[in-house]
Design an enzyme around this catalytic site. Structure first.
Site, PDB file in Angstrom:
ATOM      1  N   LYS A  15       0.812  -1.219   0.000  1.00 18.29           N
ATOM      2  CA  LYS A  15       0.000   0.000   0.000  1.00 18.29           C
ATOM      3  C   LYS A  15       0.850   1.276   0.000  1.00 18.29           C
ATOM      4  O   LYS A  15       0.536   2.236  -0.690  1.00 18.29           O
ATOM      5  CB  LYS A  15      -0.896  -0.014   1.244  1.00 18.29           C
ATOM      6  N   ARG A  89     -11.504   2.160   8.639  1.00 17.21           N
ATOM      7  CA  ARG A  89     -11.121   0.784   8.982  1.00 17.21           C
ATOM      8  C   ARG A  89     -12.328  -0.042   9.411  1.00 17.21           C
ATOM      9  O   ARG A  89     -12.252  -1.257   9.493  1.00 17.21           O
ATOM     10  CB  ARG A  89     -10.132   0.807  10.157  1.00 17.21           C
ATOM     11  N   ARG A 123      11.845 -10.431   6.299  1.00 13.78           N
ATOM     12  CA  ARG A 123      12.549  -9.182   6.604  1.00 13.78           C
ATOM     13  C   ARG A 123      13.362  -9.330   7.900  1.00 13.78           C
ATOM     14  O   ARG A 123      12.797  -9.675   8.937  1.00 13.78           O
ATOM     15  CB  ARG A 123      11.489  -8.076   6.756  1.00 13.78           C
ATOM     16  N   ARG A 156      12.170  -8.135  13.614  1.00 17.21           N
ATOM     17  CA  ARG A 156      11.275  -7.297  14.426  1.00 17.21           C
ATOM     18  C   ARG A 156      10.089  -8.132  14.882  1.00 17.21           C
ATOM     19  O   ARG A 156       9.622  -9.006  14.155  1.00 17.21           O
ATOM     20  CB  ARG A 156      10.762  -6.118  13.591  1.00 17.21           C
ATOM     21  N   ARG A 167      -1.840 -10.162  12.729  1.00 15.94           N
ATOM     22  CA  ARG A 167      -2.156  -8.870  12.094  1.00 15.94           C
ATOM     23  C   ARG A 167      -3.076  -9.071  10.890  1.00 15.94           C
ATOM     24  O   ARG A 167      -3.996  -8.296  10.660  1.00 15.94           O
ATOM     25  CB  ARG A 167      -0.864  -8.173  11.647  1.00 15.94           C
TER      26      ARG A 167
END
Length: 223
Positions: A15, A89, A123, A156, A167
């Site tokens: 996004k 949202r 990542r 992370r 999430r």
């Protein structure tokens, strides 16, 4: 008529990249709920302090706070084309937005959750320097080790597989109804794919039916 657009997509769907390209090519004002929240928290505004108290407790910020924050900003943009990111949202937020202004189009990045999981969990970072590695696109020379210092890389918390799954589930539960709300109104345009660079040309072509590309104009007569 000015364009009133919303971009939606799960975390890690590209996004941010797509929004940056829309801004560059179509000169729209980009209003990100995340940026706005961070800004208000840094400046310790009334809304910022309130929002932080929810975030610190690991709770979602209530609809009325988010709505108030975003609608205040939108009022200042009535002369511009704009793109909302991260808002609405929930259906309650979408309804509140509808009372204030007419949304023209909702761009939905429909990227498979499996792709996003691979993308985000790949990542790894070197904490001291902030260097980011991606096991798929830009892996370190030695697995788990920073190229320059030889120090260990870490993942992370946000990028750990179990967190990513949570999430994505939260996004799904919260946002599916909003997508449905806009689909019923005939405003939803879904763009499916696994790579941002392959999705982008379709979004670009779609937006060209609504707005001129300003980046080319700038190229021919530089200001």
């Amino acid at each position: 008529p000015l364009l009133r657009a919303v971009i939606m997509g799960p975390p890690g769907s590209g996004k941010g990249t797509i929004s940056a390209r829309i801004i560059k090519h179509f000169g729209v004002k980009h209003l990100s709920s995340g940026d706005l929240l961070r800004d208000n928290m840094q400046k310790k505004t009334e809304v910022g302090i309130l929002a932080k108290s929810y975030i610190d407790q690991g709770q979602l910020i209530p609809d009325h706070i988010m709505t108030q924050l975003m609608l205040n900003e939108i009022k200042g943009l009535d002369q511009y084309n704009w793109l909302l990111d991260g808002f609405p949202r929930t259906v309650a937020q979408a309804e509140a937005l509808d009372k204030e202004c007419h949304i023209d189009t909702v761009i939905d990045l429909d990227v498979p959750f499996e792709t996003i999981k691979c993308r985000l969990t790949a990542r790894w970072i070197h904490p001291a320097s902030g260097r980011v590695y991606n096991l798929e696109f830009s892996p370190p020379k030695v697995q788990g080790i920073d190229d320059i210092t030889g120090e260990p890389l870490v993942q992370r918390d946000d990028d750990k597989p179990e967190t990513v799954s949570k999430r994505l589930q939260a996004y799904d539960a919260q946002t599916k109804p909003v997508l449905e709300y806009y689909r019923k109104k005939g405003l939803l345009k879904s763009f499916s794919g696994t790579e941002t660079n392959k999705i982008w040309p379709h979004i670009y072509a779609f937006l060209q039916t609504k707005l001129p590309d300003v980046s080319q104009k700038d190229a021919t007569n530089p200001r």
